[in-house]
Design a protein around this motif. Structure first.
Motif, PDB file in Angstrom:
ATOM      1  N   MET A 203       0.861  -1.183   0.000  1.00  0.00           N
ATOM      2  CA  MET A 203       0.000   0.000   0.000  1.00  0.00           C
ATOM      3  C   MET A 203       0.891   1.224   0.000  1.00  0.00           C
ATOM      4  N   VAL A 204       0.547   2.208  -0.827  1.00  0.00           N
ATOM      5  CA  VAL A 204       1.326   3.439  -0.960  1.00  0.00           C
ATOM      6  C   VAL A 204       0.385   4.625  -0.864  1.00  0.00           C
ATOM      7  N   GLY A 205       0.758   5.645  -0.089  1.00  0.00           N
ATOM      8  CA  GLY A 205      -0.047   6.857  -0.035  1.00  0.00           C
ATOM      9  C   GLY A 205       0.075   7.564   1.299  1.00  0.00           C
ATOM     10  N   GLU A 206      -0.477   8.756   1.337  1.00  0.00           N
ATOM     11  CA  GLU A 206      -0.502   9.524   2.574  1.00  0.00           C
ATOM     12  C   GLU A 206      -1.420   8.815   3.570  1.00  0.00           C
ATOM     13  N   LEU A 207      -0.930   8.681   4.801  1.00  0.00           N
ATOM     14  CA  LEU A 207      -1.671   7.928   5.813  1.00  0.00           C
ATOM     15  C   LEU A 207      -2.616   8.856   6.563  1.00  0.00           C
ATOM     16  N   VAL A 208      -3.720   9.161   5.889  1.00  0.00           N
ATOM     17  CA  VAL A 208      -4.786   9.979   6.472  1.00  0.00           C
ATOM     18  C   VAL A 208      -6.073   9.170   6.431  1.00  0.00           C
ATOM     19  N   ALA A 209      -7.047   9.601   7.203  1.00  0.00           N
ATOM     20  CA  ALA A 209      -8.219   8.763   7.472  1.00  0.00           C
ATOM     21  C   ALA A 209      -8.943   8.314   6.202  1.00  0.00           C
ATOM     22  N   ARG A 226       1.743 -11.061   4.214  1.00  0.00           N
ATOM     23  CA  ARG A 226       2.702  -9.963   4.332  1.00  0.00           C
ATOM     24  C   ARG A 226       2.174  -8.698   3.645  1.00  0.00           C
ATOM     25  N   LEU A 227       2.376  -7.578   4.305  1.00  0.00           N
ATOM     26  CA  LEU A 227       1.981  -6.275   3.780  1.00  0.00           C
ATOM     27  C   LEU A 227       3.077  -5.274   4.078  1.00  0.00           C
ATOM     28  N   ILE A 228       3.408  -4.438   3.095  1.00  0.00           N
ATOM     29  CA  ILE A 228       4.320  -3.301   3.281  1.00  0.00           C
ATOM     30  C   ILE A 228       3.533  -2.031   2.993  1.00  0.00           C
ATOM     31  N   VAL A 229       3.636  -1.064   3.896  1.00  0.00           N
ATOM     32  CA  VAL A 229       2.953   0.217   3.742  1.00  0.00           C
ATOM     33  C   VAL A 229       4.015   1.310   3.630  1.00  0.00           C
ATOM     34  N   ILE A 230       3.945   2.097   2.553  1.00  0.00           N
ATOM     35  CA  ILE A 230       4.884   3.197   2.332  1.00  0.00           C
ATOM     36  C   ILE A 230       4.104   4.506   2.314  1.00  0.00           C
ATOM     37  N   GLY A 232       3.786   8.625   4.702  1.00  0.00           N
ATOM     38  CA  GLY A 232       3.726   9.298   5.987  1.00  0.00           C
ATOM     39  C   GLY A 232       2.382   9.959   6.176  1.00  0.00           C
ATOM     40  N   GLY A 233       2.194  10.551   7.351  1.00  0.00           N
ATOM     41  CA  GLY A 233       0.936  11.227   7.614  1.00  0.00           C
ATOM     42  C   GLY A 233       0.525  11.078   9.054  1.00  0.00           C
ATOM     43  N   GLU A 234      -0.628  11.632   9.355  1.00  0.00           N
ATOM     44  CA  GLU A 234      -1.080  11.730  10.738  1.00  0.00           C
ATOM     45  C   GLU A 234      -1.365  10.377  11.393  1.00  0.00           C
ATOM     46  N   MET A 235      -1.584   9.325  10.591  1.00  0.00           N
ATOM     47  CA  MET A 235      -1.891   8.009  11.145  1.00  0.00           C
ATOM     48  C   MET A 235      -0.674   7.098  11.261  1.00  0.00           C
ATOM     49  N   LEU A 236       0.497   7.589  10.912  1.00  0.00           N
ATOM     50  CA  LEU A 236       1.691   6.742  10.851  1.00  0.00           C
ATOM     51  C   LEU A 236       1.968   6.035  12.173  1.00  0.00           C
ATOM     52  N   ASP A 237       2.057   6.780  13.256  1.00  0.00           N
ATOM     53  CA  ASP A 237       2.400   6.181  14.554  1.00  0.00           C
ATOM     54  C   ASP A 237       1.312   5.229  15.039  1.00  0.00           C
ATOM     55  N   THR A 238       0.058   5.603  14.835  1.00  0.00           N
ATOM     56  CA  THR A 238      -1.049   4.736  15.248  1.00  0.00           C
ATOM     57  C   THR A 238      -1.002   3.404  14.518  1.00  0.00           C
ATOM     58  N   LEU A 239      -0.749   3.441  13.218  1.00  0.00           N
ATOM     59  CA  LEU A 239      -0.693   2.210  12.434  1.00  0.00           C
ATOM     60  C   LEU A 239       0.495   1.343  12.848  1.00  0.00           C
ATOM     61  N   GLY A 251       6.881   4.024   6.502  1.00  0.00           N
ATOM     62  CA  GLY A 251       6.893   5.479   6.521  1.00  0.00           C
ATOM     63  C   GLY A 251       7.287   6.035   5.159  1.00  0.00           C
ATOM     64  N   PRO A 252       7.572   7.334   5.076  1.00  0.00           N
ATOM     65  CA  PRO A 252       7.967   7.923   3.795  1.00  0.00           C
ATOM     66  C   PRO A 252       9.281   7.330   3.293  1.00  0.00           C
ATOM     67  N   GLN A 253       9.383   7.127   1.980  1.00  0.00           N
ATOM     68  CA  GLN A 253      10.578   6.537   1.392  1.00  0.00           C
ATOM     69  C   GLN A 253      10.952   7.277   0.108  1.00  0.00           C
ATOM     70  N   PRO A 254      12.245   7.283  -0.255  1.00  0.00           N
ATOM     71  CA  PRO A 254      12.647   7.901  -1.523  1.00  0.00           C
ATOM     72  C   PRO A 254      12.102   7.121  -2.713  1.00  0.00           C
ATOM     73  N   PHE A 255      12.133   7.760  -3.865  1.00  0.00           N
ATOM     74  CA  PHE A 255      11.531   7.155  -5.055  1.00  0.00           C
ATOM     75  C   PHE A 255      12.166   5.805  -5.397  1.00  0.00           C
ATOM     76  N   ALA A 256      13.473   5.663  -5.206  1.00  0.00           N
ATOM     77  CA  ALA A 256      14.142   4.406  -5.559  1.00  0.00           C
ATOM     78  C   ALA A 256      13.558   3.228  -4.778  1.00  0.00           C
TER      79      ALA A 256
END
Length: 391
Positions: A203-209, A226-230, A232-239, A251-256
């Motif tokens: 899953m990729v995207g801003e972590l908002v509600a 298995r799931l990888i989430v890439i 950032g956003g207001e829900m990052l720590d909660t998730l 969390g946020p990652q560079p394009f590479a």
């Protein structure tokens, strides 16, 4: 011919700014007007243009608090002096189209969406806000809606980023629109062989509600896959606190890093309702299928059973069934990449140019008609499309 581009704010490089980059390539001499700019957060392609900010930029901590100044933005837009410009292109998602165009100028609005926080998602934003913000939204949103609808009359041609948004423009502004999908840099992504594909979903995207990352984490917590989430956003720590060991919140990652995971995931999970949604197209440009909620822009980019799977309810059960179904389908990476190629930047520029040319021609026809009725032609000024493209 002088061209002005009006963009809501320049504080990062998300989908709206990628559209702005492509428009800047069409009009390399255009000036950009915006409420606030963070120079280090924008691309050289945008920064190379002359950028003029509204008075919002002079307010306290505007680079951080710009959204808090939303009620002042209509006034700020109307103070922008666009005398001398012949073509104005507004890029609308936050307030941008409400400038006062010169009488002779053509105003084309590329609409990512009518402002979500006062229209289709007003109650979502309001219910998720604190007491003071909720009170302020109640007070100001009525005024903003009236202004937003009224300022739509200042636009000569609306261009929507999807049929989904086009229907909102029709609903809220009572205007028809061309549809031009946003540009995606489809050539920037890699494809790998089947043997190099990993054992995880992505899953990729801003972590908002409203993007519903919580739904995805819950579903994978339950399934053990298995799931990888890439993102950032207001829900990052909660998730991160909620995720089980099979779920990795990067969390946020560079394009590479993003590019690497796009190409190697089993499928991209896209659980929210978006205006268009560039992320699914990026995943498909990498040859990977998309499992998406079947509303909004995803219905215009994902072909069920061919480039991915659509599910009809935002529940863990519906998502789980969609994943199970996707695992039974033998997707063709070649067909998926070919489909994604239809959303390229060159296609966007070609279609956007066609819409602008039409607006210019229609303006020229109207102006010529007035001039014929007034043979002296006093004060008449006709802008011909050919002068923008070297014709």
């Amino acid at each position: 011919m002088r061209v002005a581009i009006v963009h809501y704010w320049l504080v990062g490089m998300r989908g709206g700014e990628k559209v702005l980059e492509a428009i800047c390539e069409l009009y390399p001499s255009a000036d950009i007007f915006t409420h606030v700019v963070v120079p280090e957060s924008i691309s050289p392609a945008i920064a190379n243009h002359r950028i003029v900010t509204s008075f919002i930029a002079k307010l306290p901590r505007a680079k951080l608090w710009y959204k808090k100044y939303l009620p002042l933005m209509p006034l700020a837009l109307e103070q922008i002096d666009l005398r001398g410009y012949d073509l104005i292109i507004s890029s609308e998602s936050g307030p941008a189209k409400g400038i006062i165009p010169p009488a002779h100028a053509v105003h084309v609005c590329y609409c990512h969406s009518p402002m979500r926080y006062i229209w289709n998602m007003y109650h979502d934003y309001r219910s998720a806000s604190g007491l003071l913000t909720r009170a302020a939204m109640t007070l100001f949103s009525h005024y903003l809606r009236n202004w937003d609808q009224g300022s739509s009359a200042r636009v000569d041609l609306f261009v929507a980023n999807s049929h989904n948004v086009s229907s909102r423009i029709r609903k809220y502004f009572r205007r028809e629109s061309d549809v031009v999908f946003p540009p995606v840099d489809v050539d920037a992504f890699e494809q790998v062989t089947a043997s190099d594909v990993g054992d995880y979903y992505l899953m990729v995207g801003e972590l908002v509600a409203y993007k519903r990352a919580d739904l995805v984490v819950d579903a994978f917590n339950a399934s053990g896959k298995r799931l990888i989430v890439i993102g950032g956003g207001e829900m990052l720590d909660t998730l991160k606190r909620h995720a089980r060991p099979n779920v990795t919140i990067m969390g946020p990652q560079p394009f590479a890093v993003l590019r690497h995971h796009y190409a190697r995931c089993l499928a991209l999970i896209f659980p929210g309702e978006e205006d268009f949604g560039i992320v699914p197209v990026e995943a498909m440009a990498s040859g990977r299928p998309v499992i998406a909620f079947g509303r909004g822009g995803a219905t215009e980019t994902v072909i069920d059973g061919v480039t991915g799977v659509l599910f009809s309810e935002q529940t863990t059960e519906a998502l789980g069934k969609a994943i199970t179904r996707a695992e039974t389908i033998s997707f063709s990476a070649t067909d998926i990449v070919r489909h994604a190629a239809g959303f390229s930047k060159e296609r966007f520029k070609r279609q956007m140019r066609r819409s602008v040319e039409r607006a210019l021609r229609e303006n020229a026809t109207v102006a010529s008609g007035h001039q014929n009725q007034n043979p002296s032609g006093a004060g008449a000024r006709v802008v011909h499309a050919s002068r923008f493209w070297g014709g």
